[in-house]
Enzyme design. Structure first.
Site, PDB file in Angstrom:
ATOM      1  N   HIS A  52      42.176  79.970  69.643  1.00 15.02           N
ATOM      2  CA  HIS A  52      43.248  80.916  69.947  1.00 15.02           C
ATOM      3  C   HIS A  52      44.537  80.133  70.165  1.00 15.02           C
ATOM      4  O   HIS A  52      44.506  78.940  70.475  1.00 15.02           O
ATOM      5  CB  HIS A  52      42.918  81.717  71.201  1.00 15.02           C
ATOM      6  N   GLU A  54      46.746  79.919  72.516  1.00 15.43           N
ATOM      7  CA  GLU A  54      46.924  79.241  73.798  1.00 15.43           C
ATOM      8  C   GLU A  54      46.052  77.992  73.890  1.00 15.43           C
ATOM      9  O   GLU A  54      46.508  76.945  74.361  1.00 15.43           O
ATOM     10  CB  GLU A  54      46.584  80.184  74.970  1.00 15.43           C
ATOM     11  N   CYS A  82      43.789  86.340  76.523  1.00  9.05           N
ATOM     12  CA  CYS A  82      42.443  86.890  76.668  1.00  9.05           C
ATOM     13  C   CYS A  82      41.748  86.144  77.816  1.00  9.05           C
ATOM     14  O   CYS A  82      42.264  85.132  78.310  1.00  9.05           O
ATOM     15  CB  CYS A  82      41.669  86.743  75.361  1.00  9.05           C
ATOM     16  N   CYS A  85      41.358  82.334  77.133  1.00 11.22           N
ATOM     17  CA  CYS A  85      42.631  81.609  77.192  1.00 11.22           C
ATOM     18  C   CYS A  85      43.152  81.541  78.621  1.00 11.22           C
ATOM     19  O   CYS A  85      43.685  80.509  79.038  1.00 11.22           O
ATOM     20  CB  CYS A  85      43.650  82.262  76.269  1.00 11.22           C
TER      21      CYS A  85
END
Length: 155
Positions: A52, A54, A82, A85
């Site tokens: 992801h 991040e 999320c 993250c």
């Protein structure tokens, strides 16, 4: 808050979405007024469900800093993190999160992680993915060794 940093995160989300890297997510990590890490969603291009924006930005910043702690930094991300993250941001010791889109906005475009938020507070026995403990005695011995390890690096 510096909107230019958020605009860079959004730019990364757009460019890399169009380049086929993954979903429409971008992130930058800033320390002392300078970008020290950048990331964008690479899930589908790297076949890595943890890639992801991040997490990619954290990996980039830690690599550049040659340190696992990003204390004193801030993260700008094109969407509310999320749960994975968010946990990574805590582990990296980032001081503040700025986000643009909400998790509701993400759900609208079929990136719905609300079920994970709902799973976390449940009792282990009530979660969707079954969990079963095994090897506790042996694993706990390693934990005890860690506790007494003289040259460990705390994190």
């Amino acid at each position: 808050m510096n909107k230019d940093f958020m605009m860079r995160a959004i730019e990364l989300s757009k460019i890399n979405m169009h380049n086929g890297a993954g979903g429409p997510f971008g992130s930058v990590i800033v320390k002392d007024g300078k970008i020290i890490g950048e990331g964008w969603n690479k899930v589908t291009s790297t076949n890595d469900p943890t890639a992801h924006a991040e997490v990619v930005a954290i990996r980039d910043a830690c690599d550049r800093a040659q340190n696992f702690s990003l204390e004193g930094s801030e993260i700008y991300t094109s969407c509310e993190p999320c749960p994975m993250c968010l946990a990574a941001i805590y582990w990296a010791r980032i001081d503040k999160i700025y986000y643009a889109n909400t998790r509701g906005d993400a759900a609208f475009i079929k990136f719905d992680d609300d079920f994970i938020y709902q799973e976390i507070p449940k009792e282990i026995k009530d979660r969707k993915i079954p969990m079963e403990q095994c090897g506790h005695t042996e694993a706990y011995e390693v934990f005890k060794e860690w506790l007494n390890k003289a040259d460990k690096i705390h994190y």
